[in-house]
Every structure is written in structure tokens, then in C-alpha cells.
Enzyme design. Sequence first.
Site, short mmCIF file in Angstrom:
data_model
loop_
_atom_site.label_atom_id
_atom_site.label_comp_id
_atom_site.label_asym_id
_atom_site.label_seq_id
_atom_site.Cartn_x
_atom_site.Cartn_y
_atom_site.Cartn_z
CE1 TYR A 150 -47.45 34.16 -35.39
CE2 TYR A 150 -49.72 33.45 -35.16
CZ TYR A 150 -48.53 33.86 -34.59
OH TYR A 150 -48.44 33.98 -33.22
CG HIS B 244 -47.14 39.41 -32.59
ND1 HIS B 244 -47.24 38.77 -33.79
CD2 HIS B 244 -46.74 38.45 -31.71
CE1 HIS B 244 -46.92 37.49 -33.65
NE2 HIS B 244 -46.60 37.28 -32.40
N PRO C 21 -47.95 26.28 -24.55
CG PRO C 21 -50.20 25.62 -24.44
CD PRO C 21 -49.24 26.45 -25.25
CG LEU C 22 -48.80 21.05 -25.10
CD1 LEU C 22 -49.53 20.42 -26.27
CD2 LEU C 22 -48.79 20.10 -23.92
N GLY C 23 -44.55 23.52 -24.41
CA GLY C 23 -43.10 23.63 -24.62
C GLY C 23 -42.72 23.41 -26.07
N GLY D 47 -44.00 21.50 -28.20
CA GLY D 47 -44.05 20.09 -28.58
C GLY D 47 -43.19 19.17 -27.72
CG PHE D 48 -39.32 19.10 -24.64
CD1 PHE D 48 -38.25 18.54 -25.31
CD2 PHE D 48 -39.39 18.95 -23.25
CE1 PHE D 48 -37.26 17.83 -24.62
CE2 PHE D 48 -38.40 18.24 -22.56
CZ PHE D 48 -37.34 17.68 -23.25
CG PHE D 49 -43.99 19.74 -21.86
CD1 PHE D 49 -42.78 19.36 -21.28
CD2 PHE D 49 -44.39 21.06 -21.73
CE1 PHE D 49 -42.00 20.27 -20.59
CE2 PHE D 49 -43.61 21.98 -21.04
CZ PHE D 49 -42.41 21.59 -20.47
N GLY E 220 -40.99 14.67 -25.92
CA GLY E 220 -39.67 14.71 -25.31
C GLY E 220 -38.58 14.97 -26.35
#
Length: 343
Positions: A61, A129, A209-211, A213-215, A218
Site C-alpha cells: 500500500y 497477501h 465489506p461495503l462493496g 463503497g457501492f453500498f 450506490g
Amino acid sequence: MGTNVPRIKLGSQGLEVSKQGLGCMGMSMAYGPPKPEPEMIELIHHAVNSGVTFLDTSDVYGPRTNEILLGKALKGGMRKSVQIATKFGVTRSKDGKMEIHGEPAYVRAACEASLERLQVDCIDLYYAHRIDTRIPIEVTMGELKKLVEEGKIKYIGLSEASASTIRRAHAVHPITAVQSEWSLWARDVEEEIIPTCRELGIGIVPHSPLGRGFFSTGPKLMENLSDGDFRKMIPRLQPGNIEANKVVYERISEMAKEKGCTPSRLALAWVHYQGDDVSPIPGTTKIDNFNENIGALTVKLTSEEMSRLSALADFVKGDRHVFMYSTWINSDTPPLSSWKGEY
């Protein structure tokens, strides 16, 4: 210290972490340009003071700058309060191609370098990794076992590893955690990997876990991405697929409205409800979003609501990762009998 974040035993070797962790990658790379260091240090301090003590980084990273950031943020008394997870094995060649390394000498050199950047004597959880498919996993694990014996790392993890790789690695030295993408729309680990981890007493660390940022927002997510944001390349966020996946977000939003919570809290709560051996690591670069994510721990779900949410995966279009070739799907390694080097 915050008391609102429960603690769980991750794996069966003694590691205890906060039930939700903090993914630190986006502070330094992948989601647009690196964020200002003072703000990120403030965020890390806020997380730890809120009770989120499980911090996830990697030497790739930045590269390397995220570990340095964490080292600065945790200098002094805070180190005692946290569990640092970092990773080795991924490098970028000059033309930007991903290369994966599991050679014993590489593992040792990477660990020494991470210890220095993080300014610590010991890494709490050290992951491969990605799995080097040229080298028997037993060989990589042999070196990691030595590093545990020398006190340089406490616990060993694997990221994006297949069930057979997990099993073979665990036979050399107990694996404490497996990190893979797991969310409402990334469910491919459920068939073999999750049951294998549970059979062997290995903790599960869902990333993204939030896709990604998609969840949280949207399809609007794609409108404000800066140049160089890795998400622009993710298949399920591409035009065509994203229109289809909008339905998934709309259904989550409807359910969240019924429950009086936000879509992101609902999506994250679904991951938490997978079990007491699960600690997801949503990443963020904003204190407000961090506070939002912590709220997922207070959302209560019935089995009927869990089923409704789980069914949404049937509507998802597009792969979850740009580099599906580097995920657990292709992470088996040659048999140990094929190895001619030292072990």
C-alpha cells in the site's frame, strides 16, 4: 478507550481483536491520491479511541507509505492498545504488473522491512497477501513459522487463499485468520473457504465489506471518483453492469429505510451476522464515515431479513475484482515433493 465495540477471539491461537477493524489502504493508494497525513493520523487515533483496535495494512500500500503512516500514528503508548495486521508478497514491476513472491528469503526480508516501517518489534498478524503459485505453500509457511519462533510475528494469516492451500498451510503452523472479499455481493468464499476455516478454527477477515463503497452511495459512487481510482476498473462498477447492480442497491436502501438505518450500516451488519469468528475491515478516510460504519454494530437483523439480504446476490452482474486470476480461485501451489530448494 471506547467500550461500544465488542471484542472477539480471531482464530484459536489467542489473538483478540475488535469485532470491526479498519482497513487503511485507501489512506495511501488505490482510491485516488494519498490523503493528508495529519488527517489520517487523526482518523487512526479516533478509531482506536472508539474501540476499533484491529488495523489492516500491507507493504504494497503506497507502496510502503501506508505502513510508515501507521508507524507514526501508533508511536508511543497507542501501540499497546492495537493489533496490527500487515502483509507481504505483492510487488509491482516497473511496467506496473503485479508479481507475487513467497520465497523464504523474500518473506524474511519483507518482514524485517515492515517491522522497521511500522516501528514495532513484533507484527501481531502477518498475512501472505497473495499466494505464490510457483512455490509449495509449505515452503512459505516454513519461513513464517521461524519468524513466529523468533518473536517477529505473533500470528500467521493468508489472504485470498483456496481451501486446499489453507489446509496445507495450517498443517505446517496454525493459521489464525484468512482475509478474503466477503460482502452482500461477494459470496464466492461461502462454498469452501468459510467452512474450511470453521473446521480448522481459523478467523475470517472480510475485506471490502461495503462493496468498495457501492453500498454506501450506490451508482453515484462513480460520479466523484478521482483519476487513478482503482474502482473505475472493477467489472461490476463498469457501465452496463452498474445499471443492473443499481437494483441491488435500491433493495438494500428500501430495507434500510424500513429499519431506520443507512444502507451501509445494513450491508455491514449482514457481514457481522455471519458469525462471532468474523471481523470485517471497512476502510475509510473520513471520521464521519468511520462513525457511520461503527453504527453497524448496533443494527439487529432477524433471520428473515438476513435471507432477504442474502438473496440479493442473485441479481449481481460482473466480477468482484479486476484481477480475478490473483484471487483464491487460482491459489493452489505445487506439492512439496516438487521443491528442490531448502525447506
